[in-house]
Design an enzyme around this catalytic site. Sequence first.
Site, mmCIF file in Angstrom:
data_model
loop_
_atom_site.group_PDB
_atom_site.id
_atom_site.type_symbol
_atom_site.label_atom_id
_atom_site.label_comp_id
_atom_site.label_asym_id
_atom_site.label_seq_id
_atom_site.Cartn_x
_atom_site.Cartn_y
_atom_site.Cartn_z
ATOM 1 N N SER A 143 -35.186 14.351 35.922
ATOM 2 C CA SER A 143 -36.026 13.391 35.215
ATOM 3 C C SER A 143 -37.154 14.116 34.498
ATOM 4 C CB SER A 143 -36.604 12.393 36.219
ATOM 5 O OG SER A 143 -37.702 11.726 35.648
ATOM 6 N N CYS A 144 -37.505 13.638 33.311
ATOM 7 C CA CYS A 144 -38.614 14.238 32.569
ATOM 8 C C CYS A 144 -39.879 13.413 32.715
ATOM 9 C CB CYS A 144 -38.273 14.362 31.088
ATOM 10 S SG CYS A 144 -36.935 15.493 30.785
ATOM 11 N N ILE A 145 -39.779 12.266 33.369
ATOM 12 C CA ILE A 145 -40.945 11.386 33.444
ATOM 13 C C ILE A 145 -41.301 11.096 34.908
ATOM 14 C CG2 ILE A 145 -41.954 9.189 32.761
ATOM 15 C CD1 ILE A 145 -39.695 9.197 30.555
ATOM 16 N N ASN A 204 -46.979 15.504 31.236
ATOM 17 C CA ASN A 204 -46.463 14.968 32.492
ATOM 18 C C ASN A 204 -45.415 15.910 33.094
ATOM 19 O OD1 ASN A 204 -46.099 12.741 34.447
ATOM 20 N ND2 ASN A 204 -44.039 12.710 33.573
#
Lengths: 102, 160
Positions: A100-102, B31
């Site tokens: 996942s990138c988030i 993030n």
Amino acid sequence: MERTIAGKNITVNEEGYLTDFSQWDEKVGEALSAEANIALTPRHWEVIKYLQEEHKNQVALSIRRIGKSGLVDIKEFYQLFPNAPLKTATKIAGIPKPASCI
Amino acid sequence: MSENKGAINKMMIILSKGTLENVYAAFVLANGARMEGIEAEIFFTFFGLEAIHKKKLEHLHVATVGNPAMHMPTMLGGLPGMEALATHMMKKEMEKIDMPDIHEFLDILSASGVRMWACKLAVDMFHYKKEDLYEGVEDIITVGDFYKQSEGEGVHMLFV
């Protein structure tokens, strides 16, 4: 590859993640957390159990989803697992690293 | 890449644009750094300030003109409503891949320990005040302060 964790022979991938969850137990989780310099508290265990449950239900884990878990908010998640929380917590939980990138 | 054995300790991201795709790029990079255990800070300057302006951050648009990757003739991209339509479509796709909206993303960044700064020169130019800005923005600082903030080993700087 195979390595010894908490006295057991365990199959892990090249990044050290368990490839077979049935080989995981709490002793393995404790040994892996010690390697990550984390002293597990009951709060950590709640989060680890939550991650395992989500994985069992085939939920794609992300930081955003953790924030919406109702169990732990993002700030506390970072406090519990200070360095790369999602990567560290899933490794301790014996489940795959989330893509996942988030 | 011999510095700090190539390891990245901190990402200093400068966001100078207020188009949705650029703001998201900066936010995902910040993030993503925190998710890897890398420190991250964002310096909002010029139109990048729109991403932290309380009244404007919900209304950012995708650029339909001057963006060849949109595969849309420039004349068409300039028609009234075109930007809004493209933005609507992009937001729908983003929701599908679990991408948060700008406000929620700022909350995620803030909770993840991303430090956010507003550029003094740009704030003065647009006549903004600290109270116009998202609460997670720590301070309004000069470019010199930002460089000072960037000192150390394994610090990388990125301009969006």
